[in-house]
Write an enzyme that holds these catalytic residues in place. Structure first.
Site, mmCIF file in Angstrom:
data_model
loop_
_atom_site.group_PDB
_atom_site.id
_atom_site.type_symbol
_atom_site.label_atom_id
_atom_site.label_comp_id
_atom_site.label_asym_id
_atom_site.label_seq_id
_atom_site.Cartn_x
_atom_site.Cartn_y
_atom_site.Cartn_z
ATOM 1 N N HIS A 33 -35.872 -28.586 -30.877
ATOM 2 C CA HIS A 33 -34.533 -28.731 -31.474
ATOM 3 C C HIS A 33 -34.539 -28.257 -32.932
ATOM 4 O O HIS A 33 -33.587 -27.626 -33.395
ATOM 5 C CB HIS A 33 -34.090 -30.200 -31.469
ATOM 6 C CG HIS A 33 -33.861 -30.783 -30.113
ATOM 7 N ND1 HIS A 33 -34.688 -31.722 -29.562
ATOM 8 C CD2 HIS A 33 -32.891 -30.558 -29.191
ATOM 9 C CE1 HIS A 33 -34.229 -32.064 -28.372
ATOM 10 N NE2 HIS A 33 -33.151 -31.375 -28.114
ATOM 11 N N GLN A 57 -22.646 -35.620 -17.565
ATOM 12 C CA GLN A 57 -23.571 -34.668 -16.958
ATOM 13 C C GLN A 57 -24.726 -35.343 -16.227
ATOM 14 O O GLN A 57 -25.647 -34.668 -15.779
ATOM 15 C CB GLN A 57 -24.076 -33.660 -17.999
ATOM 16 C CG GLN A 57 -25.012 -34.223 -19.039
ATOM 17 C CD GLN A 57 -25.233 -33.245 -20.184
ATOM 18 O OE1 GLN A 57 -24.343 -32.987 -21.002
ATOM 19 N NE2 GLN A 57 -26.427 -32.678 -20.268
ATOM 20 N N GLY A 144 -30.925 -23.790 -26.658
ATOM 21 C CA GLY A 144 -32.300 -23.408 -26.327
ATOM 22 C C GLY A 144 -32.360 -22.631 -25.013
ATOM 23 O O GLY A 144 -31.628 -22.924 -24.064
ATOM 24 N N LYS A 145 -33.265 -21.644 -24.968
ATOM 25 C CA LYS A 145 -33.463 -20.875 -23.742
ATOM 26 C C LYS A 145 -34.226 -21.666 -22.689
ATOM 27 O O LYS A 145 -34.336 -21.231 -21.553
ATOM 28 C CB LYS A 145 -34.205 -19.569 -24.053
ATOM 29 C CG LYS A 145 -33.291 -18.511 -24.647
ATOM 30 C CD LYS A 145 -34.028 -17.312 -25.181
ATOM 31 C CE LYS A 145 -34.322 -16.288 -24.137
ATOM 32 N NZ LYS A 145 -34.842 -15.030 -24.729
ATOM 33 N N LYS A 146 -34.773 -22.803 -23.062
ATOM 34 C CA LYS A 146 -35.443 -23.626 -22.047
ATOM 35 C C LYS A 146 -34.435 -24.023 -20.959
ATOM 36 O O LYS A 146 -34.767 -24.058 -19.791
ATOM 37 C CB LYS A 146 -36.050 -24.874 -22.673
ATOM 38 C CG LYS A 146 -36.805 -25.644 -21.635
ATOM 39 C CD LYS A 146 -37.388 -26.912 -22.164
ATOM 40 C CE LYS A 146 -37.449 -27.916 -21.062
ATOM 41 N NZ LYS A 146 -36.240 -28.736 -20.978
ATOM 42 N N ASP A 147 -33.215 -24.299 -21.375
ATOM 43 C CA ASP A 147 -32.140 -24.571 -20.407
ATOM 44 C C ASP A 147 -31.440 -23.242 -20.136
ATOM 45 O O ASP A 147 -30.301 -23.013 -20.564
ATOM 46 C CB ASP A 147 -31.192 -25.632 -20.976
ATOM 47 C CG ASP A 147 -31.896 -26.952 -21.178
ATOM 48 O OD1 ASP A 147 -32.250 -27.602 -20.186
ATOM 49 O OD2 ASP A 147 -32.135 -27.332 -22.339
ATOM 50 N N GLN A 150 -28.132 -23.198 -18.292
ATOM 51 C CA GLN A 150 -27.104 -23.807 -19.150
ATOM 52 C C GLN A 150 -26.616 -22.800 -20.190
ATOM 53 O O GLN A 150 -25.400 -22.653 -20.418
ATOM 54 C CB GLN A 150 -27.681 -25.041 -19.843
ATOM 55 C CG GLN A 150 -26.788 -25.611 -20.931
ATOM 56 C CD GLN A 150 -27.312 -26.906 -21.513
ATOM 57 O OE1 GLN A 150 -27.118 -27.960 -20.932
ATOM 58 N NE2 GLN A 150 -27.975 -26.857 -22.657
ATOM 59 N N SER A 183 -37.299 -33.473 -24.357
ATOM 60 C CA SER A 183 -37.178 -34.905 -24.647
ATOM 61 C C SER A 183 -37.779 -35.724 -23.509
ATOM 62 O O SER A 183 -38.274 -36.824 -23.728
ATOM 63 C CB SER A 183 -35.712 -35.277 -24.823
ATOM 64 O OG SER A 183 -35.162 -34.521 -25.871
ATOM 65 N N ARG A 184 -37.732 -35.188 -22.300
ATOM 66 C CA ARG A 184 -38.224 -35.962 -21.145
ATOM 67 C C ARG A 184 -39.757 -35.972 -21.065
ATOM 68 O O ARG A 184 -40.312 -36.744 -20.289
ATOM 69 C CB ARG A 184 -37.603 -35.430 -19.849
ATOM 70 C CG ARG A 184 -36.104 -35.748 -19.766
ATOM 71 C CD ARG A 184 -35.518 -35.462 -18.400
ATOM 72 N NE ARG A 184 -34.180 -36.016 -18.282
ATOM 73 C CZ ARG A 184 -33.037 -35.325 -18.447
ATOM 74 N NH1 ARG A 184 -33.080 -34.050 -18.764
ATOM 75 N NH2 ARG A 184 -31.872 -35.913 -18.309
#
Ligand code: PAF
Length: 275
Positions: A33, A57, A144-147, A150, A183-184
C-alpha cells in the site's frame, strides 16, 4: 496529516484542490500500500488514502467481521509515506441508508475468475469505488496490480462512465521469498507462511515454461493446480488469460497468469504478466 471521517469533512479539507491523487484501501496496510501512496505522491497534488472495510464486497461466509481494523497503526504508516488526508468513514458515514443504487459491471469481465468464485464481489467494489471517487473527486487514483482483475474492472468503469480520473496501476509488492504482499497474509501461521510462497512459485514456473516456448496453456494450468493440491492447497483457479480483457489466451497476444487458492482458511491471490 489530517484524518477525516465524513464526506463533508473531506470536501472541506479538499476545497479548491483540482489535482488530488487517491489511494483507496481497506486498511491493515503493508509496504505494498505504501508504494501506492508513493506513486500518488509523485503526481504532485494532495494525496488522499481511504480506509474502509466495505461490507458490500464480502459474501456472508467471508471475513468481513474479522478483517483487521488497524486505523491507528495505518495512520502511523501513512503519514511518513506522504499521505496528506486519511478518509476513514464509518459504515454510517458512507452508507447512511441501504445502498440500493449499485454499479453492476459487465458479466464477461466481472463474473469470471474472482467474480465466479466471489459472486457480487465486483459489484461491491465498483459501487464503493464510484462512491469514494465522488467523495474525493480525484484527478488520479492508484490501485495495486496484485488485484489484477479489480484494476481492469475499475479501468473499464472509469472509461465507460467517462469519469475524469486517470487510473494508475502499481506493481505488486513482494516479500523477499516472492510472496505477494497482502493484508490477508497476516492470517497465516508460521508453517503456512513458509508454504505460501508456493503460489508465486507456481506462477513463475508457468512463466519459465511459456518463455521456453510451451503453448499448451491448459496443461500448464492443470499442472500448477495439481502441484498446489498435492501440497495441501485448495486452488480456485490458475488461469492463463489475455491481458487486454482476461479472455482465453491466444498466440501472439500479451498474457497474464492469475491464481487464487486457499491455504487452510486463508484465500490468497496472485498474478504474473507473462513474457
Ligand atoms: O482493493 C481493495 O482494498 C478494495 O477492493 C478497495 C479497492 C479499497 C474497495 O473496497
Amino acid at each position: 496529516m489530517q484524518i477525516v471521517h465524513s464526506i463533508a469533512q473531506l470536501r472541506a479539507a479538499l476545497a479548491g484542490q483540482a489535482n488530488t491523487a487517491f489511494v483507496p484501501t481497506m486498511g491493515n496496510l503493508h509496504e505494498g500500500h505504501l508504494s501506492l501512496i508513493k506513486l500518488a505522491r509523485a503526481r504532485g497534488g494532495p494525496v488522499v488514502a481511504s480506509i474502509f472495510v466495505n461490507r458490500l464486497q464480502f459474501a456472508p461466509h467471508e471475513d468481513f467481521d474479522t478483517y483487521p481494523r488497524t486505523l491507528e497503526r495505518d495512520c502511523q504508516l501513512l503519514a511518513p509515506a506522504g499521505c496528506d488526508i486519511v478518509f476513514a468513514p464509518s459504515e454510517k458515514d458512507l452508507y447512511p441508508e441501504p445502498q440500493g443504487y449499485k454499479v453492476h459491471p459487465p458479466a464477461e469481465l466481472a463474473d469470471i475468475l474472482e467474480g465466479h468464485f466471489r459472486p457480487g464481489f465486483f459489484t461491491g467494489v465498483c459501487t464503493v469505488v464510484l462512491k469514494l471517487f465522488n467523495a474525493v473527486q480525484p484527478k488520479v487514483a492508484v490501485f495495486g496490480k496484485k488485484d489484477y482483475q479489480q484494476l481492469m474492472v475499475i479501468r473499464r468503469m472509469v472509461d465507460q462512465l467517462a469519469l475524469p480520473i486517470t487510473i494508475v496501476g502499481g506493481e505488486t509488492g513482494r516479500a523477499p521469498d516472492g510472496l505477494a504482499l497482502s493484508s490477508r497474509n497476516g492470517y497465516l501461521d508460521a508453517a503456512q507462511r513458509a508454504e505460501a510462497v508456493q503460489l508465486s512459485a507456481a506462477l513463475r514456473r508457468i512463466e519459465a515454461a511459456t518463455s521456453a516456448g510451451e503453448r499448451d496453456w491448459t496443461k500448464l494450468e492443470v499442472e500448477a493446480m495439481n502441484t498446489l493440491i498435492a501440497r495441501g492447497w485448495a486452488p480456485d483457479y490458475v488461469a492463463i488469460r489475455r491481458r487486454r480483457d482476461l479472455g482465453a489466451p491466444c498466440e501472439g497476444e500479451p498474457l497474464v497468469v492469475l491464481a487464487a487458492a486457499k491455504l487452510g482458511t486463508t484465500r490468497l491471490i496472485d498474478n504474473l504478466e507473462l513474457g
